[in-house]
Design an enzyme around this catalytic site. Structure first.
Site, PDB file in Angstrom:
ATOM      1  N   GLU A 464       0.875  -1.183   0.000  1.00 36.35           N
ATOM      2  CA  GLU A 464       0.000   0.000   0.000  1.00 36.35           C
ATOM      3  C   GLU A 464       0.904   1.222   0.000  1.00 36.35           C
ATOM      4  OE1 GLU A 464      -4.103  -0.684   2.384  1.00 36.35           O
ATOM      5  OE2 GLU A 464      -2.345  -0.884   3.636  1.00 36.35           O
ATOM      6  N   VAL A 465       0.698   2.116  -0.947  1.00 32.53           N
ATOM      7  CA  VAL A 465       1.453   3.368  -0.985  1.00 32.53           C
ATOM      8  C   VAL A 465       0.497   4.476  -0.561  1.00 32.53           C
ATOM      9  CG1 VAL A 465       2.602   5.029  -2.503  1.00 32.53           C
ATOM     10  CG2 VAL A 465       3.086   2.588  -2.730  1.00 32.53           C
TER      11      VAL A 465
END
Ligand code: 3HC
Length: 709
Positions: A464-465
């Site tokens: 997840e960015v």
């Protein structure tokens, strides 16, 4: 006239054929390409000047990616699908029966129908380049290798090696494929053409390759007689059922196609292959898996920001915190992205431990023969560390994986800002703390971002960015692009507590605890979710994540979203007595020497209940699933994920949401919002307001809309 994909020219009696599909990044076998193959091979057979054929791809890094999957999407009936592959089989039979010997030179991905084509040729040369991979990934798409793969591969390498590849949809590097006998020669890329031409010339002169007996003596004993084959098939079937729990029909169909071919010959086996393909290609499971393939392919090109600026190229990665996550990131970065990694922790003993753990990941690659000894040495040399920030000045990206505490993370951020250059990105591997809060103390908040990896890092495919309020687009593209170099599928999510994955996990984990308190047995709770299609149930997952970690994350979500996330007291009671899960040797289950044992009855005493068998399995399943689905829909409404596609891929890759259901949002679409709302209302009445259907679902129900068009 459209440009041709297949072209050929004669060199000293050898027809050098090149496949280069115009305007496409990869070669794939569509109906039109099949027609060209048929016409070309008919000409080559007729032409007396042609003595043999040498076949290559015109693409720099791709041989053939298989049959054209886009054509499958348009199939409307089983007979139509059956006809489609029967045509493919006919084309490859023509190649196999060609009176002129055919040698093939393979460089780049040689998959599915592409590999089946290579199997139909008479001699296979492959490059030893890492991009050269061979395999039959069809079952990953819910179908089976149906262009002769289930017939030719077992005959070439033996039944057990073939089943190993076909039933798991495996793709192998060229070295392994060579060792297994799938290719005849392995060469460095610059001499691929010459070696393949030489083989074609030798075959033109009457020479034929002599191959060792597939599978050795054991193979001869088992493959050669009906009893041996029956034994192998029975074992394979049992293993498939254990792994798929009956949710994925493709591997069993492939097994049947192989068995039919070995018992009754190639024509009968091929016929069965085509029939089974026809049935599978139009199933809901296959449709869902194909959607996942296209969604992941799209994500490879999506940087999560409009008009993404070029990412900063990372040559050196700094990592602060050498615990399980930090060392996992370090080892994965070295093996996948081949960058210089500098680790830092408070004292040298911890640094040494982190380096050892990171190196273990590199060693594992060597053990599995994914890299050579020479590559192993080179990769190990990329790892270094210390108790100060020496070596961080040149880092283009620094990831912190320190204790999950805002003040600690902010202190690290300030220290890093003091040593790194202007264009270095600072990424936090926090699982719950908002990035904007961490960045509040930054001198340059535009380069602060979240990169949330999942544990264990080498195995978990999701990243997840999380851009904070002030994060610059170039920092986002840098984080996404580096995540991809580490082999991860990256989704860019909004900076809300728990981001996407922990947000949807929270109510699900809590519900497991509610069920436990209501008298459901530990194994029963887990069993229902495994039945639904998750790889493990929620209580096993809690043990893996660590109950202490989960409790902390749960607290953050509770504080942010209120009563709906109120944790039932069960987990806290276990944490209080040090039952942290696997790492502590005890959680909901017992663990001895790293192995999971049975559920621990002491848990019931600790939380003051007795399993009473009062809850029906269907109710357990429904409460768990709807807790997650409702929160997923709500988070979509808040823009936590940019699209339903990202949400579904995230859930599948991050927590193993059953791929054959397509993800939580596709699953909701399948159920229909109206039904979901009425089920949730019923649950809210019986179990409490945490189940009140979210606005997104209510609105969808009233307007008749859905997540996907
Ligand atoms: N059919 C249709 N399109 C395909 C394709 C295929 N078999 N393989 C790749 N593509 C498309 C991708 O969708 C993408 O399209 P886009 O540019 O429009 O987005 C483009 O080709 C480039 O693909 P990638 O971005 O994935 O390129 P990479 O270089 O990262 O990876 C690859 C290349 C390893 C070949 C990867 O694309 C892949 O794994 N492809 C699928 C392989 C596969 O599953 N083959 C089996 C097909 S089924 C079959 O053959 C049935 C037979 O037994 C009858």
């Amino acid at each position: 006239m459209p440009a041709r994909a297949l072209n050929w020219a004669l060199h000293d009696g050898i027809a050098v054929v090149t496949l280069d599909l115009p305007g496409e990044p990869v070669n794939k076998i569509s109906r039109a390409v099949k027609d060209e193959f048929n016409a070309t091979f008919a000409t080559l057979e007729r032409d007396p000047a042609v003595r043999a054929v040498a076949f290559f791809s015109g693409k720099p890094d791709n041989f053939i990616a298989g049959a054209d999957i886009e054509e499958f999407v348009r199939l409307t009936s089983a007979p139509e699908a059956e006809r489609l592959v029967a045509d493919g089989q006919e084309m490859l039979d023509r190649v196999a029966r060609c009176t002129k010997p055919v040698a093939v030179g393979i460089h780049g991905a040689c998959l599915g129908g592409g590999f089946e084509f290579a199997l139909a040729c008479h001699y296979r040369v492959a490059t030893d380049h890492p991009k050269t991979q061979l395999g039959l990934p069809e079952v990953q798409l819910g179908i089976l290798p149906a262009a002769g793969g289930c017939q030719r591969l077992p005959r070439l390498v033996g039944m057990r090696a073939a089943l190993d590849m076909i039933l798991a949809g495996k793709v192998e590097h060229a070295q392994r494929a060579f060792r297994a006998g799938m290719v005849d020669e392995l060469v460095p890329p610059p001499i691929l053409k010459d070696v393949t031409l030489a083989a074609a010339t030798r075959m033109a002169g009457g020479w034929r390759p002599r191959r060792r007996r597939p599978g050795g003596v054991m193979g001869w004993l088992l493959d050669g007689n009906p009893l041996g084959r029956r034994l192998v098939f029975r074992m394979a079937r049992r293993q498939v059922l254990e792994q798929t729990r009956g949710n994925y029909p493709a591997p069993l169909a492939a097994l049947e196609a192989v068995a039919t071919g070995l018992a009754h010959g190639i024509p009968a086996g091929s016929k069965r292959e085509a029939e089974l393909f026809g049935r599978l290609a139009v199933t809901d499971v296959s449709r869902k898996l194909v959607q996942i393939f296209f969604a992941t392919t799209q994500l490879k090109k999506d940087f999560g920001v409009p008009d993404p600026p070029p990412p900063v190229e990372v040559h050196r990665l700094g990592i602060v915190g050498t615990g399980f996550m930090g060392s996992g990131i370090a080892g994965t970065a070295v093996t996948q992205a081949v960058v210089d990694v500098r680790l830092k922790d408070a004292d040298l003993a911890r640094v040494a431990q982190g380096l050892r753990a990171a190196r273990e990941i590199v060693d594992d690659r060597l053990r599995r023969r994914r890299i050579t000894k020479h590559e192993h040495q080179r990769l190990v040399a990329l790892l270094s560390g210390g108790d100060g920030y020496v070596g961080f000045r040149r880092a283009e990206l620094v990831i912190e994986a320190v204790f999950e505490d805002l003040t600690v993370k902010q202190r690290v951020l300030r220290e890093i800002e003091a040593v790194v250059g202007e264009r270095a990105v600072f990424a936090s591997n926090t699982s719950t703390i908002p990035i904007t809060r961490i960045a509040a103390v930054a001198a340059r908040p535009e380069r602060v971002i979240g990169m949330h990896f999942f544990s264990p890092v080498p195995r978990m495919p999701l990243l997840e960015v999380i851009p904070g309020e002030h994060t610059a687009p170039w920092a986002v593209s840098t984080a996404v692009s580096f995540g991809r170099r580490m082999g991860k599928t990256a989704i860019v999510v909004r900076d809300r507590p728990g981001f996407w994955i922990n947000r949807i996990l929270g109510p699900y984990m809590n519900e497991a605890a509610h069920l436990l308190l209501a008298g459901a047995a530990i194994e029963e709770i887990d069993r229902q979710m495994v039945r639904f299609g998750f790889p493990v149930g929620p209580l096993t997952l809690l043990d893996e994540v660590g109950l202490d970690v989960a409790e902390k994350a749960g607290g953050v979500l509770h504080a942010a979203f209120g009563e709906r996330f109120a944790p039932p007291p069960a987990v806290a009671s276990l944490v209080r007595v040090g039952r942290f899960g696997r790492k502590a040797g005890q959680g909901f289950y017992r663990y001895a020497r790293g192995k999971k044992g049975g559920a621990d009855p002491a848990v019931y005493e600790l939380i003051g209940i007795r399993p009473n068998g009062g809850l029906r399995p269907a109710e357990i399943l429904q409460r768990l699933v709807f807790a997650m689905l409702n929160e997923a829909a709500r988070a979509v409404g808040e823009g936590v994920v940019r699209s339903s596609r990202d949400g579904d891929i995230g859930a599948i890759f991050g927590i193993g949401f059953p791929p054959f259901r397509g993800g939580p949002l596709r699953h909701l679409d399948d159920l229909g919002a109206a039904r979901a709302v009425s089920e949730l209302e019923r649950l809210a009445e019986r179990c409490g307001p945490r189940f009140v259907p979210c606005d997104v679902l209510r609105e969808q129900a009233s307007r008749g809309t859905r997540f996907y068009p």
